[in-house]
Write a protein that holds these residues in place. Structure first.
Motif, PDB file in Angstrom:
ATOM      1  N   THR A  96       0.807  -1.208   0.000  1.00  0.00           N
ATOM      2  CA  THR A  96       0.000   0.000   0.000  1.00  0.00           C
ATOM      3  C   THR A  96       0.843   1.262   0.000  1.00  0.00           C
ATOM      4  N   HIS A  97       2.153   1.110   0.147  1.00  0.00           N
ATOM      5  CA  HIS A  97       3.022   2.267   0.268  1.00  0.00           C
ATOM      6  C   HIS A  97       4.429   1.805  -0.115  1.00  0.00           C
ATOM      7  N   ARG A  98       5.192   2.671  -0.749  1.00  0.00           N
ATOM      8  CA  ARG A  98       6.563   2.322  -1.116  1.00  0.00           C
ATOM      9  C   ARG A  98       7.481   3.408  -0.593  1.00  0.00           C
ATOM     10  N   GLN A  99       8.615   3.006  -0.040  1.00  0.00           N
ATOM     11  CA  GLN A  99       9.552   3.974   0.497  1.00  0.00           C
ATOM     12  C   GLN A  99      10.957   3.686  -0.010  1.00  0.00           C
ATOM     13  N   LEU A 120       8.739   4.695   7.885  1.00  0.00           N
ATOM     14  CA  LEU A 120       7.844   3.646   7.399  1.00  0.00           C
ATOM     15  C   LEU A 120       6.555   4.287   6.909  1.00  0.00           C
ATOM     16  N   PHE A 121       5.981   5.167   7.726  1.00  0.00           N
ATOM     17  CA  PHE A 121       4.847   5.977   7.285  1.00  0.00           C
ATOM     18  C   PHE A 121       4.737   7.204   8.167  1.00  0.00           C
ATOM     19  N   ARG A 122       4.058   8.212   7.643  1.00  0.00           N
ATOM     20  CA  ARG A 122       3.775   9.440   8.385  1.00  0.00           C
ATOM     21  C   ARG A 122       2.362   9.844   8.007  1.00  0.00           C
ATOM     22  N   HIS A 123       1.464   9.795   8.964  1.00  0.00           N
ATOM     23  CA  HIS A 123       0.071  10.180   8.736  1.00  0.00           C
ATOM     24  C   HIS A 123      -0.164  11.535   9.381  1.00  0.00           C
ATOM     25  N   VAL A 124      -0.030  12.575   8.600  1.00  0.00           N
ATOM     26  CA  VAL A 124      -0.185  13.920   9.128  1.00  0.00           C
ATOM     27  C   VAL A 124      -1.628  14.409   9.033  1.00  0.00           C
ATOM     28  N   ASN A 125      -2.435  13.732   8.247  1.00  0.00           N
ATOM     29  CA  ASN A 125      -3.839  14.090   8.103  1.00  0.00           C
ATOM     30  C   ASN A 125      -4.643  13.345   9.169  1.00  0.00           C
ATOM     31  N   PRO A 126      -5.438  14.054   9.984  1.00  0.00           N
ATOM     32  CA  PRO A 126      -6.193  13.379  11.043  1.00  0.00           C
ATOM     33  C   PRO A 126      -7.182  12.325  10.523  1.00  0.00           C
ATOM     34  N   ILE A 139       9.966  -1.797   0.847  1.00  0.00           N
ATOM     35  CA  ILE A 139      11.250  -1.113   0.934  1.00  0.00           C
ATOM     36  C   ILE A 139      12.113  -1.657  -0.203  1.00  0.00           C
ATOM     37  N   ALA A 140      12.470  -0.799  -1.143  1.00  0.00           N
ATOM     38  CA  ALA A 140      13.255  -1.216  -2.308  1.00  0.00           C
ATOM     39  C   ALA A 140      14.742  -1.038  -2.040  1.00  0.00           C
ATOM     40  N   PHE A 141      15.539  -2.041  -2.427  1.00  0.00           N
ATOM     41  CA  PHE A 141      16.987  -1.898  -2.377  1.00  0.00           C
ATOM     42  C   PHE A 141      17.405  -0.944  -3.491  1.00  0.00           C
ATOM     43  N   THR A 142      18.421  -0.129  -3.241  1.00  0.00           N
ATOM     44  CA  THR A 142      18.882   0.796  -4.280  1.00  0.00           C
ATOM     45  C   THR A 142      19.489   0.047  -5.457  1.00  0.00           C
ATOM     46  N   LYS A 143      20.028  -1.149  -5.184  1.00  0.00           N
ATOM     47  CA  LYS A 143      20.583  -2.021  -6.219  1.00  0.00           C
ATOM     48  C   LYS A 143      20.165  -3.448  -5.867  1.00  0.00           C
ATOM     49  N   LYS A 200       3.021  -3.776  16.159  1.00  0.00           N
ATOM     50  CA  LYS A 200       3.857  -4.911  15.765  1.00  0.00           C
ATOM     51  C   LYS A 200       4.403  -4.615  14.380  1.00  0.00           C
ATOM     52  N   LEU A 201       5.670  -4.958  14.166  1.00  0.00           N
ATOM     53  CA  LEU A 201       6.305  -4.847  12.856  1.00  0.00           C
ATOM     54  C   LEU A 201       6.683  -6.243  12.401  1.00  0.00           C
ATOM     55  N   ARG A 202       6.455  -6.534  11.119  1.00  0.00           N
ATOM     56  CA  ARG A 202       6.753  -7.868  10.586  1.00  0.00           C
ATOM     57  C   ARG A 202       7.343  -7.724   9.190  1.00  0.00           C
ATOM     58  N   VAL A 203       8.362  -8.526   8.891  1.00  0.00           N
ATOM     59  CA  VAL A 203       8.978  -8.553   7.565  1.00  0.00           C
ATOM     60  C   VAL A 203       8.398  -9.736   6.799  1.00  0.00           C
ATOM     61  N   SER A 204       8.076  -9.517   5.534  1.00  0.00           N
ATOM     62  CA  SER A 204       7.603 -10.610   4.673  1.00  0.00           C
ATOM     63  C   SER A 204       8.032 -10.328   3.237  1.00  0.00           C
ATOM     64  N   ASP A 205       7.821 -11.307   2.397  1.00  0.00           N
ATOM     65  CA  ASP A 205       8.033 -11.169   0.953  1.00  0.00           C
ATOM     66  C   ASP A 205       9.415 -10.621   0.589  1.00  0.00           C
ATOM     67  N   ALA A 206      10.460 -11.095   1.280  1.00  0.00           N
ATOM     68  CA  ALA A 206      11.823 -10.683   0.937  1.00  0.00           C
ATOM     69  C   ALA A 206      12.147 -11.178  -0.469  1.00  0.00           C
ATOM     70  N   ALA A 207      12.782 -10.319  -1.240  1.00  0.00           N
ATOM     71  CA  ALA A 207      13.168 -10.633  -2.619  1.00  0.00           C
ATOM     72  C   ALA A 207      14.488  -9.932  -2.908  1.00  0.00           C
ATOM     73  N   VAL A 208      15.069 -10.187  -4.066  1.00  0.00           N
ATOM     74  CA  VAL A 208      16.333  -9.552  -4.418  1.00  0.00           C
ATOM     75  C   VAL A 208      16.175  -8.046  -4.631  1.00  0.00           C
ATOM     76  N   THR A 209      14.959  -7.582  -4.863  1.00  0.00           N
ATOM     77  CA  THR A 209      14.709  -6.157  -5.102  1.00  0.00           C
ATOM     78  C   THR A 209      14.269  -5.393  -3.861  1.00  0.00           C
ATOM     79  N   GLY A 210      13.887  -6.099  -2.786  1.00  0.00           N
ATOM     80  CA  GLY A 210      13.431  -5.427  -1.581  1.00  0.00           C
ATOM     81  C   GLY A 210      12.592  -6.356  -0.725  1.00  0.00           C
ATOM     82  N   PHE A 211      11.808  -5.788   0.177  1.00  0.00           N
ATOM     83  CA  PHE A 211      11.005  -6.575   1.107  1.00  0.00           C
ATOM     84  C   PHE A 211       9.820  -5.745   1.583  1.00  0.00           C
TER      85      PHE A 211
END
Length: 152
Positions: free
Chosen positions: A20-23, A45-51, A68-72, A98-109
């Protein structure tokens, strides 16, 4: 400061794996050997400034999936660890995150932020590390530590 690549959308059960979001995060790549690379990163990770944003104004179970995309790209899928660096939340409710990592790939996670009940989250910052080893043999320092005999 990193800029979102796409919009944030509320979580729905059908989109648990949907990003839902890319950083883009500040990243440092360290070659530990010819076969082993460590990538370290940190950022928002995210910033929700709108109430009206759902992690602040929502109630009940809420998830936000961030790619989260790897630069290379890496050569192989890495092991990824994520750490909480900062959180901006209302002090009127309990902090539930809670924070969870999933879908790790060569391009990011994907990192999923999960909150529940009446917690109000305005922002979350993380640091992370991705450990890639390009062959099946362990690094020399791991092999050496395995060969050491501990007297009984």
């Amino acid at each position: 400061m990193s800029e979102p690549i796409s919009d944030i959308h509320p979580f729905t059960p059908k989109s648990l794996r949907a990003v839902t979001h890319r950083q883009l995060h500040v990243q440092h790549r360290i070659s530990l050997s010819a076969q082993t690379t460590l990538v370290l990163g940190q950022g928002e990770l995210f910033r929700h400034v709108n109430p009206d944003d759902f992690m602040w104004n929502g109630d009940g179970d809420r998830h936000l999936n961030v790619f989260i995309a790897f630069t290379k790209p890496l050569r192989r899928v890495p092991l990824v660890q994520v750490n909480l660096m900062g959180v901006d939340a209302s002090h009127a409710q309990n902090l539930r995150l809670k924070l969870r990592v999933s879908d790790a790939a060569v391009t990011g996670f994907v990192v999923t932020a999960h909150t529940w009940q009446d917690t109000k989250l305005a922002g979350v910052d993380i640091s992370w590390s991705a450990f890639e080893q390009s062959n099946s043999a362990p690094p020399a320092w791991v092999a050496a530590s395995r060969d050491q005999h501990v007297p009984s």
